[in-house]
Design a protein around this motif. Structure first.
Motif, mmCIF file in Angstrom:
data_model
loop_
_atom_site.group_PDB
_atom_site.id
_atom_site.type_symbol
_atom_site.label_atom_id
_atom_site.label_comp_id
_atom_site.label_asym_id
_atom_site.label_seq_id
_atom_site.Cartn_x
_atom_site.Cartn_y
_atom_site.Cartn_z
ATOM 1 N N THR A 210 -7.703 15.169 -3.867
ATOM 2 C CA THR A 210 -7.056 15.024 -5.163
ATOM 3 C C THR A 210 -5.578 14.718 -4.977
ATOM 4 N N GLU A 211 -5.057 13.891 -5.819
ATOM 5 C CA GLU A 211 -3.672 13.427 -5.753
ATOM 6 C C GLU A 211 -3.323 12.942 -4.357
ATOM 7 N N THR A 212 -4.157 12.082 -3.826
ATOM 8 C CA THR A 212 -3.962 11.600 -2.464
ATOM 9 C C THR A 212 -3.855 10.085 -2.450
ATOM 10 N N TYR A 213 -3.390 9.563 -1.339
ATOM 11 C CA TYR A 213 -3.276 8.125 -1.173
ATOM 12 C C TYR A 213 -3.772 7.742 0.219
ATOM 13 N N ARG A 214 -4.779 6.906 0.266
ATOM 14 C CA ARG A 214 -5.361 6.405 1.521
ATOM 15 C C ARG A 214 -5.803 7.518 2.466
ATOM 16 N N ASN A 215 -6.489 8.497 1.931
ATOM 17 C CA ASN A 215 -7.026 9.578 2.752
ATOM 18 C C ASN A 215 -8.508 9.371 2.970
ATOM 19 N N ASP A 216 -9.034 10.013 4.003
ATOM 20 C CA ASP A 216 -10.428 9.832 4.371
ATOM 21 C C ASP A 216 -11.004 11.147 4.877
ATOM 22 N N ILE A 217 -12.218 11.431 4.451
ATOM 23 C CA ILE A 217 -12.965 12.580 4.964
ATOM 24 C C ILE A 217 -14.301 12.073 5.469
ATOM 25 N N ASP A 218 -14.645 12.427 6.689
ATOM 26 C CA ASP A 218 -15.921 12.019 7.282
ATOM 27 C C ASP A 218 -16.624 13.277 7.778
ATOM 28 N N GLN A 219 -17.824 13.538 7.268
ATOM 29 C CA GLN A 219 -18.575 14.740 7.636
ATOM 30 C C GLN A 219 -19.964 14.346 8.110
ATOM 31 N N LYS A 220 -20.396 14.949 9.198
ATOM 32 C CA LYS A 220 -21.735 14.694 9.724
ATOM 33 C C LYS A 220 -22.295 15.977 10.290
ATOM 34 N N GLN A 221 -23.524 16.314 9.901
ATOM 35 C CA GLN A 221 -24.199 17.500 10.411
ATOM 36 C C GLN A 221 -25.616 17.151 10.830
ATOM 37 N N THR A 222 -25.996 17.636 12.012
ATOM 38 C CA THR A 222 -27.351 17.482 12.509
ATOM 39 C C THR A 222 -27.838 18.859 12.918
#
Length: 186
Positions: free
Chosen positions: A136-148
């Motif tokens: 929220t209230e961010t600029y050009r941010n990224d979250i990458d989540q992976k679960q196995t």
């Protein structure tokens, strides 16, 4: 000499007529402004959405408001749940869940705040996994989540910053990962 509802005199009639005219003018201009605002949002929105669910009892809820949101959701097993809420500008989400009883949630941008050029990618394979991401209230941010694996939980939050990145990868069973970043404003 004019008689208007028991009041005599032309100046009273003119002031009542002028007052009614101004009230009607304000109402007409307000209605015109509302229709223009509605038209603008309809024109400026290019949302895209694709949800594919295979098993029984899967649920998906997507709510997108803004300019160029995208969302892809693919769920295969039984009892999976996905919620995506994106508000304002160029957000993109991709959720893939394979297995049973997995939950994934993504929120980008608050009710009145921008989340510009954000991207969240959530993958899960296995059973009873939970993923949560919020920007929220961010600029050009990224979250990458992976679960196995099974019974894994990952939470990620980014708030008031630019060019922040969270990458969470979990393999195995019953893992927990929490990540939170707060910038110094935009």
């Amino acid at each position: 000499f004019l008689l208007f509802h028991g009041i005599t005199g032309s100046s009273t009639f003119e002031s009542l007529t002028t007052k009614n005219f101004l009230t009607m003018k304000k109402m007409l201009l307000s209605a015109l402004a509302l229709s223009t605002a509605s038209f603008y949002y309809a024109q400026g929105t290019t949302n895209a959405n694709t949800v594919t669910q295979s098993g029984n009892g899967n649920a998906s809820n997507v709510n997108q408001i803004g300019l160029s949101e995208k969302s892809w959701t693919t769920q295969s097993g039984v009892g999976n749940s996905s919620t995506v809420v994106q508000r304002h500008q160029l957000n993109e989400n991709r959720t893939t869940q394979t297995g049973d009883n997995n939950t994934a949630s993504t929120v980008q941008g608050g009710l009145t705040s921008w989340s510009n050029n954000s991207f969240v990618k959530q993958d899960q394979a296995g059973n009873s996994n939970a993923l949560s991401a919020m920007q929220t209230e961010t600029y050009r941010n990224d979250i990458d989540q992976k679960q196995t694996g099974n019974s894994n939980t990952a939470n990620a939050t980014q708030f008031q910053g630019s060019r922040m990145y969270i990458d969470q990868v979990q393999t195995g069973n019953q893992n927990v990962a929490n990540a939170s970043q707060t910038g110094n404003g935009l």
